[in-house]
Scaffold this motif. Structure first.
Motif, short mmCIF file in Angstrom:
data_model
loop_
_atom_site.label_atom_id
_atom_site.label_comp_id
_atom_site.label_asym_id
_atom_site.label_seq_id
_atom_site.Cartn_x
_atom_site.Cartn_y
_atom_site.Cartn_z
N ILE A 46 -2.10 51.71 33.79
CA ILE A 46 -1.48 53.04 34.51
C ILE A 46 -1.09 52.16 35.91
CG2 ILE A 46 -2.14 54.54 36.22
CD1 ILE A 46 -3.93 55.65 33.97
N PHE A 47 -1.65 51.19 36.56
CA PHE A 47 -1.46 50.57 37.46
C PHE A 47 -0.03 49.62 37.42
CE2 PHE A 47 -1.39 46.58 40.56
CZ PHE A 47 -1.41 47.35 41.60
N LYS A 48 0.07 49.00 36.16
CA LYS A 48 1.30 48.28 35.65
C LYS A 48 2.54 49.19 35.69
CE LYS A 48 2.87 45.41 31.82
NZ LYS A 48 3.40 46.48 30.97
N ASP A 49 2.32 50.54 35.01
CA ASP A 49 3.42 51.39 35.00
C ASP A 49 3.88 51.95 36.34
OD1 ASP A 49 5.19 52.99 33.66
OD2 ASP A 49 3.78 54.60 34.51
N LEU A 50 3.01 52.11 37.20
CA LEU A 50 3.26 52.63 38.61
C LEU A 50 3.92 51.44 39.50
CD1 LEU A 50 0.08 54.41 39.85
CD2 LEU A 50 2.37 55.29 39.26
N THR A 51 3.60 50.10 39.25
CA THR A 51 4.32 49.13 40.13
C THR A 51 5.55 48.69 39.43
OG1 THR A 51 2.68 47.50 38.99
CG2 THR A 51 1.99 48.27 41.29
N SER A 52 5.92 49.11 38.31
CA SER A 52 7.06 48.68 37.55
C SER A 52 8.18 49.43 38.32
CB SER A 52 6.99 48.76 36.22
OG SER A 52 6.84 49.76 35.73
N ARG A 53 8.07 50.56 39.01
CA ARG A 53 9.05 51.47 39.32
C ARG A 53 9.72 50.78 40.55
NH1 ARG A 53 6.29 57.23 38.56
NH2 ARG A 53 5.60 56.93 36.36
N PRO A 54 11.12 50.80 40.45
CA PRO A 54 11.94 50.26 41.64
C PRO A 54 11.49 50.86 43.08
CG PRO A 54 13.49 50.73 40.13
CD PRO A 54 12.16 51.43 39.70
N GLU A 55 11.03 51.94 43.09
CA GLU A 55 11.09 52.59 44.61
C GLU A 55 9.67 52.14 44.87
OE1 GLU A 55 9.92 55.61 41.57
OE2 GLU A 55 11.64 54.45 41.97
#
Length: 72
Positions: A46-55
């Motif tokens: 979940i953290f990896k997915d959240l931090t991979s977003r450009p914004e």
């Protein structure tokens, strides 16, 4: 072949049945450790997915109060 002391013949379970029983015994024994690992693995995904977003990445790199980025 009869058992010593009477009774019926000794029934030996198949290899597959014994393997499945061993896996279930291991899961019962290590239930907490398995759940502990799964919790951290799911939290990591979940953290990896959240931090991979450009914004989100822009928040980490942008200088506060400026339109400029950190020099690296």
């Amino acid at each position: 072949m009869p058992r010593p002391g009477g009774g019926g013949p000794v029934r030996r379970e198949s290899l597959l049945t014994r393997a499945v029983g061993a896996v279930f015994a291991f899961v019962r024994l290590a239930e907490f450790e398995i759940l502990f690992f799964l919790f951290f693995f799911i939290a990591f995904l979940i953290f990896k997915d959240l931090t991979s977003r450009p914004e989100y990445n822009e928040i980490l790199v942008k200088k506060p109060g400026s339109n400029d980025y950190w020099p690296y």
